[in-house]
Scaffold this motif. Structure first.
Motif, PDB file in Angstrom:
ATOM      1  N   LEU A   8       0.827  -1.205   0.000  1.00 49.35           N
ATOM      2  CA  LEU A   8       0.000   0.000   0.000  1.00 49.35           C
ATOM      3  C   LEU A   8       0.857   1.250   0.000  1.00 49.35           C
ATOM      4  CD1 LEU A   8      -2.806  -1.025   2.537  1.00 49.35           C
ATOM      5  CD2 LEU A   8      -2.996  -0.819   0.047  1.00 49.35           C
ATOM      6  N   GLU A   9       1.923   1.220   0.760  1.00 50.03           N
ATOM      7  CA  GLU A   9       2.834   2.352   0.826  1.00 50.03           C
ATOM      8  C   GLU A   9       3.459   2.640  -0.541  1.00 50.03           C
ATOM      9  OE1 GLU A   9       7.083   2.662   2.901  1.00 50.03           O
ATOM     10  OE2 GLU A   9       5.450   2.558   4.360  1.00 50.03           O
ATOM     11  N   TYR A  10       3.910   1.588  -1.204  1.00 44.86           N
ATOM     12  CA  TYR A  10       4.529   1.767  -2.519  1.00 44.86           C
ATOM     13  C   TYR A  10       3.495   2.144  -3.565  1.00 44.86           C
ATOM     14  CZ  TYR A  10       7.820   0.976  -6.307  1.00 44.86           C
ATOM     15  OH  TYR A  10       8.636   1.147  -7.396  1.00 44.86           O
ATOM     16  N   PHE A  11       2.291   1.545  -3.491  1.00 41.08           N
ATOM     17  CA  PHE A  11       1.227   1.847  -4.453  1.00 41.08           C
ATOM     18  C   PHE A  11       0.794   3.303  -4.351  1.00 41.08           C
ATOM     19  CE2 PHE A  11      -3.316   2.169  -5.425  1.00 41.08           C
ATOM     20  CZ  PHE A  11      -3.331   1.733  -6.739  1.00 41.08           C
ATOM     21  N   ILE A  12       0.595   3.796  -3.135  1.00 40.30           N
ATOM     22  CA  ILE A  12       0.188   5.192  -2.945  1.00 40.30           C
ATOM     23  C   ILE A  12       1.258   6.137  -3.458  1.00 40.30           C
ATOM     24  CG2 ILE A  12      -0.301   6.955  -1.201  1.00 40.30           C
ATOM     25  CD1 ILE A  12      -1.606   4.737   0.478  1.00 40.30           C
ATOM     26  N   PHE A  13       2.512   5.842  -3.112  1.00 35.96           N
ATOM     27  CA  PHE A  13       3.613   6.702  -3.547  1.00 35.96           C
ATOM     28  C   PHE A  13       3.728   6.734  -5.069  1.00 35.96           C
ATOM     29  CE2 PHE A  13       8.102   6.965  -4.820  1.00 35.96           C
ATOM     30  CZ  PHE A  13       8.414   8.236  -4.336  1.00 35.96           C
ATOM     31  N   ALA A  14       3.745   5.555  -5.710  1.00 37.07           N
ATOM     32  CA  ALA A  14       3.906   5.481  -7.162  1.00 37.07           C
ATOM     33  C   ALA A  14       2.723   6.121  -7.881  1.00 37.07           C
ATOM     34  CB  ALA A  14       4.065   4.027  -7.602  1.00 37.07           C
ATOM     35  N   THR A  15       1.507   5.903  -7.381  1.00 36.16           N
ATOM     36  CA  THR A  15       0.321   6.462  -8.033  1.00 36.16           C
ATOM     37  C   THR A  15       0.322   7.982  -7.974  1.00 36.16           C
ATOM     38  OG1 THR A  15      -0.965   4.490  -7.462  1.00 36.16           O
ATOM     39  CG2 THR A  15      -2.196   6.464  -8.064  1.00 36.16           C
ATOM     40  N   LEU A  16       0.612   8.529  -6.803  1.00 35.45           N
ATOM     41  CA  LEU A  16       0.637   9.994  -6.668  1.00 35.45           C
ATOM     42  C   LEU A  16       1.729  10.607  -7.536  1.00 35.45           C
ATOM     43  CD1 LEU A  16       0.058  10.403  -2.819  1.00 35.45           C
ATOM     44  CD2 LEU A  16      -1.567  10.868  -4.661  1.00 35.45           C
ATOM     45  N   GLY A  18       1.737  10.248   1.470  1.00 35.65           N
ATOM     46  CA  GLY A  18       1.572   8.801   1.492  1.00 35.65           C
ATOM     47  C   GLY A  18       1.628   8.238   2.891  1.00 35.65           C
ATOM     48  N   TYR A  19       2.527   8.774   3.721  1.00 38.09           N
ATOM     49  CA  TYR A  19       2.637   8.317   5.111  1.00 38.09           C
ATOM     50  C   TYR A  19       1.373   8.627   5.878  1.00 38.09           C
ATOM     51  CZ  TYR A  19       4.230   8.074   9.933  1.00 38.09           C
ATOM     52  OH  TYR A  19       4.352   7.784  11.279  1.00 38.09           O
ATOM     53  N   LEU A  20       0.824   9.833   5.701  1.00 35.77           N
ATOM     54  CA  LEU A  20      -0.393  10.221   6.402  1.00 35.77           C
ATOM     55  C   LEU A  20      -1.587   9.379   5.954  1.00 35.77           C
ATOM     56  CD1 LEU A  20      -0.013  14.111   6.411  1.00 35.77           C
ATOM     57  CD2 LEU A  20       0.349  12.534   8.318  1.00 35.77           C
ATOM     58  N   LEU A  21      -1.687   9.138   4.630  1.00 34.64           N
ATOM     59  CA  LEU A  21      -2.778   8.305   4.116  1.00 34.64           C
ATOM     60  C   LEU A  21      -2.686   6.881   4.653  1.00 34.64           C
ATOM     61  CD1 LEU A  21      -3.032   9.432   0.369  1.00 34.64           C
ATOM     62  CD2 LEU A  21      -4.745   9.750   2.145  1.00 34.64           C
ATOM     63  N   LEU A  22      -1.469   6.370   4.710  1.00 31.83           N
ATOM     64  CA  LEU A  22      -1.279   5.004   5.195  1.00 31.83           C
ATOM     65  C   LEU A  22      -1.626   4.908   6.677  1.00 31.83           C
ATOM     66  CD1 LEU A  22      -0.359   2.272   4.069  1.00 31.83           C
ATOM     67  CD2 LEU A  22       1.927   2.779   4.926  1.00 31.83           C
ATOM     68  N   GLN A  23      -1.264   5.938   7.438  1.00 35.83           N
ATOM     69  CA  GLN A  23      -1.620   5.943   8.857  1.00 35.83           C
ATOM     70  C   GLN A  23      -3.127   5.980   9.040  1.00 35.83           C
ATOM     71  OE1 GLN A  23       1.543   4.984  10.086  1.00 35.83           O
ATOM     72  NE2 GLN A  23       0.790   6.115  11.838  1.00 35.83           N
ATOM     73  N   TYR A  24      -3.804   6.703   8.156  1.00 33.96           N
ATOM     74  CA  TYR A  24      -5.268   6.804   8.247  1.00 33.96           C
ATOM     75  C   TYR A  24      -5.936   5.476   7.846  1.00 33.96           C
ATOM     76  CZ  TYR A  24     -10.038   8.331   7.220  1.00 33.96           C
ATOM     77  OH  TYR A  24     -11.406   8.466   7.196  1.00 33.96           O
ATOM     78  N   ILE A  25      -5.380   4.818   6.818  1.00 30.81           N
ATOM     79  CA  ILE A  25      -5.968   3.567   6.347  1.00 30.81           C
ATOM     80  C   ILE A  25      -5.708   2.431   7.324  1.00 30.81           C
ATOM     81  CG2 ILE A  25      -5.862   1.811   4.538  1.00 30.81           C
ATOM     82  CD1 ILE A  25      -5.196   4.027   2.565  1.00 30.81           C
ATOM     83  N   MET A  26      -4.444   2.326   7.799  1.00 29.65           N
ATOM     84  CA  MET A  26      -4.068   1.207   8.651  1.00 29.65           C
ATOM     85  C   MET A  26      -4.424   1.485  10.123  1.00 29.65           C
ATOM     86  SD  MET A  26      -2.862  -0.754   6.287  1.00 29.65           S
ATOM     87  CE  MET A  26      -2.013  -2.055   7.165  1.00 29.65           C
TER      88      MET A  26
END
Length: 222
Positions: free
Chosen positions: A120-128, A214-222
């Protein structure tokens, strides 16, 4: 190969070489800079890898545009496994007092969880990165397609593979980890610059901002 790019100046060219017979092949010169379009076609893979480690633009252009990059998804899997293992090793689970069978079960489940988190971390980063850079450049140029940008992001993260030897041989050395993170950042900066020709400052700001988002989104999702 559909796209041929001069490894020196980045200009489009019709071909890398001309074949006059089965035994006579001549490398063509770039129409813009008059250098050989791509001398790496006659270079061993080991030399190409060394030049990539040195972040040479010529080697990066060769791999991105003039070679058939078919290992993108394999590299992503390796990145995810390396990142998950690095996260797991940094948590020091072996310091807890569990029964052997419970320890193994929890360790395995935790590794799967960290693989999902790394993906998820890599997917969010690459997509953005792809979305923002795709809308920040000239769309009229075929070379600046979303596929090229995606391959660039994948290739630019090859520094993540260095995390494994660091964990094995110098897991307590924080300076090695910092140097690898710096190398990953510089490689991403260089590869994106080669692909888009945007300024270093603009790309650096994008990388930093997107990493934080990406870090903030991942913290919110996880």
């Amino acid at each position: 190969m559909n796209e041929i790019v001069c490894v020196h100046c980045g200009a489009n060219n019709p071909s890398i070489y001309k074949q006059f017979s089965n035994e006579i092949i001549k490398l063509t010169k770039c129409e813009s800079c008059n250098n050989l379009v791509d001398e790496y076609v006659e270079t061993e893979y080991s030399i190409i890898v060394i030049d990539m480690l040195l972040l040479r633009k010529e080697a990066l252009r060769h791999v991105l545009f003039n070679s058939n990059l078919k290992v993108a998804w394999k590299l992503i899997v390796l990145y995810i496994l390396c990142d998950a293992y690095e996260k797991m090793a940094s948590q020091h689970f072996w310091s807890k007092s569990y029964k052997p069978d419970m320890f193994i079960n929890e360790l395995e489940l935790n590794f799967y969880f960290l693989c999902i988190k790394s993906f998820l971390e890599y997917f969010i980063f690459a997509t953005l990165i792809v979305v923002i850079l795709y809308h920040s450049q000239e769309k009229s140029t075929k070379r600046f397609s979303s596929k090229n940008l995606f391959n660039s992001i994948v290739l630019a993260s090859y520094g993540k593979l260095f995390m494994l030897p660091v964990l094995v041989w110098s897991k307590d050395d924080e300076y090695c980890e910092i140097l690898i993170i710096l190398f990953i950042f510089l490689s991403q900066l260089q590869v994106i610059r080669v692909t888009t020709k945007l300024s270093n400052l603009f790309i650096a700001i994008i990388l930093i901002v997107i990493s934080e988002l990406g870090y903030l989104l991942l913290q919110y999702i996880m």
